[in-house]
Design an enzyme around this catalytic site. Structure first.
Site, PDB file in Angstrom:
ATOM      1  N   GLU A 186      51.192 -63.601 -98.730  1.00  0.00           N
ATOM      2  CA  GLU A 186      49.988 -63.290 -99.766  1.00  0.00           C
ATOM      3  C   GLU A 186      50.189 -64.219-100.561  1.00  0.00           C
ATOM      4  O   GLU A 186      49.149 -64.517-101.189  1.00  0.00           O
ATOM      5  CB  GLU A 186      50.141 -61.962-100.014  1.00  0.00           C
ATOM      6  N   ARG A 191      30.115 -61.482-104.665  1.00  0.00           N
ATOM      7  CA  ARG A 191      30.500 -61.547-103.281  1.00  0.00           C
ATOM      8  C   ARG A 191      30.486 -63.008-102.794  1.00  0.00           C
ATOM      9  O   ARG A 191      30.954 -63.414-101.636  1.00  0.00           O
ATOM     10  CB  ARG A 191      29.373 -60.801-102.338  1.00  0.00           C
ATOM     11  N   CYS A 244      26.360 -62.735 -98.087  1.00  0.00           N
ATOM     12  CA  CYS A 244      24.754 -62.664 -98.411  1.00  0.00           C
ATOM     13  C   CYS A 244      24.705 -61.236 -99.122  1.00  0.00           C
ATOM     14  O   CYS A 244      25.218 -60.396 -98.629  1.00  0.00           O
ATOM     15  CB  CYS A 244      23.947 -62.874 -97.373  1.00  0.00           C
ATOM     16  N   GLU A 287      43.684 -70.179-102.177  1.00  0.00           N
ATOM     17  CA  GLU A 287      42.421 -69.574-102.289  1.00  0.00           C
ATOM     18  C   GLU A 287      41.702 -69.825-103.675  1.00  0.00           C
ATOM     19  O   GLU A 287      40.547 -70.472-103.826  1.00  0.00           O
ATOM     20  CB  GLU A 287      42.248 -67.828-102.269  1.00  0.00           C
ATOM     21  N   LYS A 340      33.486 -62.589-100.895  1.00  0.00           N
ATOM     22  CA  LYS A 340      34.099 -61.385-101.092  1.00  0.00           C
ATOM     23  C   LYS A 340      34.032 -60.547 -99.946  1.00  0.00           C
ATOM     24  O   LYS A 340      35.266 -60.290 -99.433  1.00  0.00           O
ATOM     25  CB  LYS A 340      33.612 -60.602-102.300  1.00  0.00           C
ATOM     26  N   TRP A 345      24.840 -67.333 -98.489  1.00  0.00           N
ATOM     27  CA  TRP A 345      26.174 -68.053 -98.173  1.00  0.00           C
ATOM     28  C   TRP A 345      26.218 -68.685 -96.867  1.00  0.00           C
ATOM     29  O   TRP A 345      26.025 -68.135 -95.915  1.00  0.00           O
ATOM     30  CB  TRP A 345      27.365 -67.100 -98.072  1.00  0.00           C
ATOM     31  N   HIS A 359      63.987 -75.007 -89.261  1.00  0.00           N
ATOM     32  CA  HIS A 359      63.380 -75.104 -87.887  1.00  0.00           C
ATOM     33  C   HIS A 359      61.812 -75.988 -87.907  1.00  0.00           C
ATOM     34  O   HIS A 359      60.996 -75.879 -87.299  1.00  0.00           O
ATOM     35  CB  HIS A 359      62.996 -73.945 -87.181  1.00  0.00           C
ATOM     36  N   LYS A 386      47.007 -66.630-101.955  1.00  0.00           N
ATOM     37  CA  LYS A 386      46.529 -66.569-103.304  1.00  0.00           C
ATOM     38  C   LYS A 386      46.096 -67.903-103.887  1.00  0.00           C
ATOM     39  O   LYS A 386      45.177 -68.258-104.581  1.00  0.00           O
ATOM     40  CB  LYS A 386      47.126 -65.762-104.221  1.00  0.00           C
ATOM     41  N   ASN A 422      20.872 -60.906 -93.467  1.00  0.00           N
ATOM     42  CA  ASN A 422      22.302 -61.000 -93.645  1.00  0.00           C
ATOM     43  C   ASN A 422      22.661 -60.940 -92.112  1.00  0.00           C
ATOM     44  O   ASN A 422      22.203 -60.048 -91.404  1.00  0.00           O
ATOM     45  CB  ASN A 422      22.748 -59.735 -94.408  1.00  0.00           C
ATOM     46  N   GLY A 423      23.649 -61.608 -91.632  1.00  0.00           N
ATOM     47  CA  GLY A 423      24.241 -61.415 -90.470  1.00  0.00           C
ATOM     48  C   GLY A 423      24.047 -62.898 -89.714  1.00  0.00           C
ATOM     49  O   GLY A 423      23.715 -64.120 -90.324  1.00  0.00           O
TER      50      GLY A 423
END
Length: 608
Positions: A481, A27, A2, A488, A603, A74, A504, A485, A98-99
């Site tokens: 990584e 963000r 946010c 995402e 973000k 958000w 395995h 990506k 925010n929070g």
């Protein structure tokens, strides 16, 4: 996450609020809103929309106000909706937040018993009602906010305005960032200084537990006990890169291609001809590094993968034991602190809630010292750590991290060399590693030249829904990584495994419809990797192998080789990251997803 923007001025501040919100769009958010007060009319004017800031701009463009607050949300509590969007209002009081308020349900029930009727599903609306209730017992808005926050449990950054005090903004913060922007006969508030760079380069950063009252004439800051706080104004001296995509279609592609420059900037002044300059970590770094016997790394997401790479380097090159843990797990379990352990946090934004909480716990737990590797100079993580290494990635707008990750790897390699010279790293080996780092930007630029070929390869993935990434040794976290990506931004389900783990369990997934992406540079484990990939080919799997020309892979019916320029083994994890970023980008473009703002993600994760 946010975003908060607020302003108080002698002119109309609506355009300032809107521009601030636009600068925070990267963000991630699902709704936007603003509340302003025109001193001539006094009453609050409120507009909220579901969706983009552009929609808010359409409905708010005719607003007039000299005091105002604005927000991009958000969703955490309550689904994305206009009703759940900020600001939240209770009669003449409006707030943005925010929070996460952990005890909001208890407060909600208490307020309901006093006659308050809630209109949203959010925890944030509780704050507006609580301040309104406190106002019944306090003369000023500031006193009411100070009383209200004493009842809040959790994290918050809040900005509050009232029709009864139409020339004032009151703010408070705990575990969520908030900064005052200083102007001439006008002042501002934001959750990120980037939101205010169009109007000021002078900032005052609030610390945890502080409140502040902002007017056109200035600002006053108070600590937890209500005592006045003197705080110096800091001038932003960093070169803030343009938030324009330029000739690139997306910010993510622009940021991928900015990596040679970002890597060069991160190395600048940190290495000499044949050694690293450990003063880069702070004046006390040498004395602290002399005592380090163990390293504990804590991070989230992409930064966590950087930490795993560092573990390989630390134990191989320096012979120093290293543990790496996800911050959200570390903060909630009992840990044993080994003697003389350096506590290292890694974060692009320096505002990641779980990482900040882990640092707070570490500072109470007997660690030798704390070190932050971060991209934002004035972030909470940097301010609260004893040692700091600032990466020089520049602003990263795309939600999927690219240049922040590779510059973190550079920072970590410099750390490993600085520690290793005290244990088992010879001057000759240090010089070899430093020379490779010196050449890193050139190798990065070279690998980006295969972009067009990777774009062609990406067409093979357009109709795929699952993928498997493989790596061995230090390339395993690079495979992690790569998988992160592609999931995402293209929404393809992706998993990563050490290639030796295939037999395995993961081998059961392999068939002709499951692309398998392997990271296989030349090295001592190459023959092992080839053997593992034979297992994939034997089961009809389609292989995409990122390898250099000396690795010995050949294109055939089942195997597509993406040739990566040959580079020193020590920087191979950084170099092999770039083509995986390009692959994920082009696959996402083919699938038509929102590359820079993928669904459900933000973000900066500033809430738990």
């Amino acid at each position: 996450m946010c975003g908060i923007v607020a302003a108080v001025a002698k002119r109309n501040i609506v355009a300032i609020l809107l521009e601030g919100l636009k600068r925070l769009e990267y963000r991630g958010y699902d709704s936007a809103g603003m509340a302003v007060i025109n001193p001539e009319q006094v009453h609050l004017q409120l507009h909220r929309v579901l969706g983009k800031v552009g929609g808010l701009e359409e409905v708010a463009s005719n607003l007039q106000g000299h005091v105002g607050i604005a927000h991009t949300r958000w969703a955490t509590h309550g689904k994305p909706s206009e009703q759940n969007a900020h600001p939240h209002v209770c009669e003449e009081i409006a707030i943005v937040h925010n929070g996460i308020i952990e005890n909001y349900q208890q407060l909600r029930e208490e307020l309901k018993s006093k006659g308050y009727h809630f209109n949203s599903q959010t925890d944030s609306e509780t704050i507006a009602f609580l301040i309104h209730e406190c106002k019944k017992h306090h003369v000023t808005l500031l006193a009411s906010v100070q009383a209200a926050i004493k009842k809040l449990k959790g994290a918050y950054a809040i900005a509050v305005i009232s029709g009864h005090e139409p020339h004032t903004v009151v703010v408070a913060r705990k575990d969520s960032p908030l900064v005052i922007g200083v102007g001439i006969e006008e002042n501002y508030i934001a959750s990120d200084p980037l939101a205010l760079r169009q109007v000021t380069d002078r900032f005052v950063y609030l610390d945890d537990g502080e409140t502040a009252e902002i007017t056109v004439d200035g600002f006053t800051i108070y600590d937890k006990q209500g005592a006045l706080v003197e705080r110096e104004i800091e001038r932003a001296t960093e070169a803030m890169e343009s938030t324009d995509k330029g000739s690139f279609r997306h910010f993510m592609l622009k940021e991928i291609f900015e990596q040679p420059k970002a890597l060069k900037n991160t190395l600048l002044g940190r290495i000499s001809q044949d050694k690293v300059l450990e003063q880069s970590f702070g004046a006390e770094a040498g004395q602290i590094f002399d005592q380090v016997e163990n390293v504990q790394i804590v991070a989230c997401g992409t930064s966590y993968h950087a930490g795993i790479v560092a573990k390989y380097w630390l134990e191989d090159w320096a012979g120093i034991p290293c543990s790496v843990e996800v911050a959200s797990e570390f903060r909630y379990r009992k840990t044993v602190v080994r003697p003389n352990t350096l506590f290292v946090t890694i974060s692009q934004s320096g505002q990641t809630a779980d990482t900040l909480a882990a640092l707070a716990e570490a500072k109470k737990s007997g660690y030798l010292s704390t070190l932050a590797i971060c991209n934002v100079a004035n972030s909470a993580l940097v301010r609260e750590s004893e040692l700091v290494f600032l990466t020089q990635a520049g602003i990263e707008i795309g939600v999927a991290s690219t240049k922040a990750f590779t510059t973190q790897l550079v920072a970590l390699q410099i750390l490993v060399i600085a520690l290793g010279r005290r244990t088992q790293l010879s001057p000759e080996r240090e010089a070899e590693l430093v020379n490779a780092l010196t050449d890193l930007p050139v190798f990065a630029a070279a690998v980006l030249q295969i972009n067009n070929y990777i774009q062609q390869i990406s067409n093979h993935f357009t109709e795929k829904h699952h993928s498997l990434f493989l790596g061995r040794g230090v390339q395993y976290p690079i495979a992690l990584e790569g998988a992160l990506k592609i999931k995402e931004i293209s929404y393809i389900h992706a998993e990563a495994y050490p290639s030796g783990e295939l037999k395995h369990g993961p081998l059961a997934l392999v068939d002709s419809d499951m692309p398998v992406i392997a990271v296989a540079p030349s090295g001592e484990l190459l023959e092992k990797i080839k053997s593992n990939l034979e297992e994939v080919a034997a089961r009809g799997g389609k292989l995409y192998v990122f390898a250099d020309e000396h690795a010995g892979f050949r294109n055939d019916e089942q195997t597509t080789v993406i040739k990566v320029p040959t580079c020193p083994e020590s920087i191979a994890p950084i170099i092999y990251t770039l083509p995986l970023q390009l692959l994920s980008y082009h696959v996402a473009v083919n699938k038509g997803t929102d590359v820079d703002q993928p669904r459900n993600l933000a973000k900066s994760v500033t809430v738990e």
